[in-house]
Write a protein that holds these residues in place. Sequence first.
Motif, PDB file in Angstrom:
ATOM      1  N   VAL A  59       9.403  -9.449  -2.745  1.00  0.00           N
ATOM      2  CA  VAL A  59       9.248  -8.385  -1.755  1.00  0.00           C
ATOM      3  C   VAL A  59       8.357  -8.875  -0.608  1.00  0.00           C
ATOM      4  N   GLU A  60       8.876  -8.740   0.623  1.00  0.00           N
ATOM      5  CA  GLU A  60       8.144  -9.223   1.796  1.00  0.00           C
ATOM      6  C   GLU A  60       7.761  -8.120   2.776  1.00  0.00           C
ATOM      7  N   GLN A  61       8.472  -6.990   2.737  1.00  0.00           N
ATOM      8  CA  GLN A  61       8.159  -5.871   3.631  1.00  0.00           C
ATOM      9  C   GLN A  61       8.170  -4.585   2.825  1.00  0.00           C
ATOM     10  N   ALA A  62       7.304  -3.649   3.184  1.00  0.00           N
ATOM     11  CA  ALA A  62       7.211  -2.406   2.413  1.00  0.00           C
ATOM     12  C   ALA A  62       6.856  -1.229   3.303  1.00  0.00           C
ATOM     13  N   VAL A  63       7.527  -0.119   3.033  1.00  0.00           N
ATOM     14  CA  VAL A  63       7.219   1.151   3.690  1.00  0.00           C
ATOM     15  C   VAL A  63       7.246   2.251   2.638  1.00  0.00           C
ATOM     16  N   VAL A  64       6.182   3.030   2.564  1.00  0.00           N
ATOM     17  CA  VAL A  64       6.173   4.275   1.794  1.00  0.00           C
ATOM     18  C   VAL A  64       5.729   5.360   2.770  1.00  0.00           C
ATOM     19  N   PHE A  65       6.596   6.344   2.989  1.00  0.00           N
ATOM     20  CA  PHE A  65       6.318   7.384   3.975  1.00  0.00           C
ATOM     21  C   PHE A  65       6.265   8.744   3.311  1.00  0.00           C
ATOM     22  N   LEU A 122       1.387   4.448  -6.255  1.00  0.00           N
ATOM     23  CA  LEU A 122       1.056   3.046  -5.986  1.00  0.00           C
ATOM     24  C   LEU A 122       0.436   2.892  -4.594  1.00  0.00           C
ATOM     25  N   ALA A 123       0.956   3.635  -3.620  1.00  0.00           N
ATOM     26  CA  ALA A 123       0.369   3.602  -2.276  1.00  0.00           C
ATOM     27  C   ALA A 123      -1.066   4.111  -2.306  1.00  0.00           C
ATOM     28  N   ALA A 169       8.157  -1.289  -2.995  1.00  0.00           N
ATOM     29  CA  ALA A 169       7.296  -1.149  -1.820  1.00  0.00           C
ATOM     30  C   ALA A 169       5.835  -0.983  -2.231  1.00  0.00           C
ATOM     31  N   GLY A 170       5.585  -0.129  -3.207  1.00  0.00           N
ATOM     32  CA  GLY A 170       4.214   0.135  -3.625  1.00  0.00           C
ATOM     33  C   GLY A 170       3.498  -1.080  -4.169  1.00  0.00           C
ATOM     34  N   SER A 171       4.231  -1.938  -4.868  1.00  0.00           N
ATOM     35  CA  SER A 171       3.597  -3.137  -5.434  1.00  0.00           C
ATOM     36  C   SER A 171       3.105  -4.078  -4.342  1.00  0.00           C
ATOM     37  N   SER A 192      -0.839  -5.388  -3.594  1.00  0.00           N
ATOM     38  CA  SER A 192      -1.243  -6.798  -3.526  1.00  0.00           C
ATOM     39  C   SER A 192      -1.800  -7.149  -2.150  1.00  0.00           C
ATOM     40  N   GLU A 193      -1.220  -6.571  -1.088  1.00  0.00           N
ATOM     41  CA  GLU A 193      -1.718  -6.844   0.256  1.00  0.00           C
ATOM     42  C   GLU A 193      -3.034  -6.116   0.547  1.00  0.00           C
ATOM     43  N   ALA A 194      -3.340  -5.111  -0.282  1.00  0.00           N
ATOM     44  CA  ALA A 194      -4.605  -4.391  -0.126  1.00  0.00           C
ATOM     45  C   ALA A 194      -5.692  -4.955  -1.036  1.00  0.00           C
ATOM     46  N   GLY A 195      -5.386  -6.069  -1.704  1.00  0.00           N
ATOM     47  CA  GLY A 195      -6.390  -6.735  -2.532  1.00  0.00           C
ATOM     48  C   GLY A 195      -6.391  -6.338  -3.988  1.00  0.00           C
ATOM     49  N   GLY A 196      -5.358  -5.614  -4.432  1.00  0.00           N
ATOM     50  CA  GLY A 196      -5.276  -5.203  -5.822  1.00  0.00           C
ATOM     51  C   GLY A 196      -4.391  -6.114  -6.646  1.00  0.00           C
ATOM     52  N   LEU A 197      -4.249  -5.773  -7.914  1.00  0.00           N
ATOM     53  CA  LEU A 197      -3.455  -6.554  -8.849  1.00  0.00           C
ATOM     54  C   LEU A 197      -2.343  -5.682  -9.429  1.00  0.00           C
TER      55      LEU A 197
END
Length: 268
Positions: free
Chosen positions: A112-118, A193-194, A216-218, A222-227
């Motif tokens: 996964v390279e792009q993510a949107v949760v709206f 997840l968001a 998307a949530g995963s 990971s981009e927010a520093g989580g695991l």
Amino acid sequence: MHPTLNIAIKAARRAATVINRAALDVDLLRVEAKQPNDFVTEVDRAAEEAIIQVLREAYPSHSILAEESGETGPEADTEYQWIIDPLDGTTNFIHGFPQYAISIALARRGVVEQAVVFDPNRNELFTASKGAGAFLNDRRIRVSKRLRLSEALIGTGFPYRQFGNVDTYLSIFKELTQKTAGLRRPGAAALDLAYVAAGRLDGFWEFGLSPWDMAAGSLLISEAGGLVSDLAGESDYLTTGNVVAGTPKVFPPLLQIIQGHCGDKLPA
């Protein structure tokens, strides 16, 4: 912002228009049961069609994996695949409970390279690009700085379609109730997840999810520093459907407790 992320945002907003219009007359919706406690409405289908139309116009060669229409696109395996949940939290939606979201992810060769949760209720747009961080309405977000499980607020989703592992869930729930600051079950995994990514929850776990619930949530986490991992602590959650996520300090003890009840995989 990456061009594909811009398109995903456009698609999510198009779907939100459909959902928001329908939310004004929820009582008039036709609701079908795909299986016990698993519902679909014409809104799910219309929102998905709106998303797919935007994606197809921009990237006709990409394949699509969507909750309602399944896998579509070129017959040959493509490098890119969109993973879509047009309305995560349908049961909430049809009850007028304002906790649901649109989830769109783009995977390249399975990553996964792009993510949107709206969240159309709160007009909250969560976005992430691999290697470029996670954002909420253009503001950079990070997972919480919570250090101890005892102080953590944990999200989950109980079984609602198949109940073979409900006793395992309840045993985990019982232990975590005693060892955390609290548990929440809002009913829309993509949004849960968001919320981990945004620091509103400190951890999350659920079994039996589909790729569109997590993709998307995963990436947001990971981009927010989580695991994020499966039950074995590996990255195969999109395949297994079992996910555990959290801050760097909360994740290890959370995973350890869950593994203590079911090992590194659920019983068959």
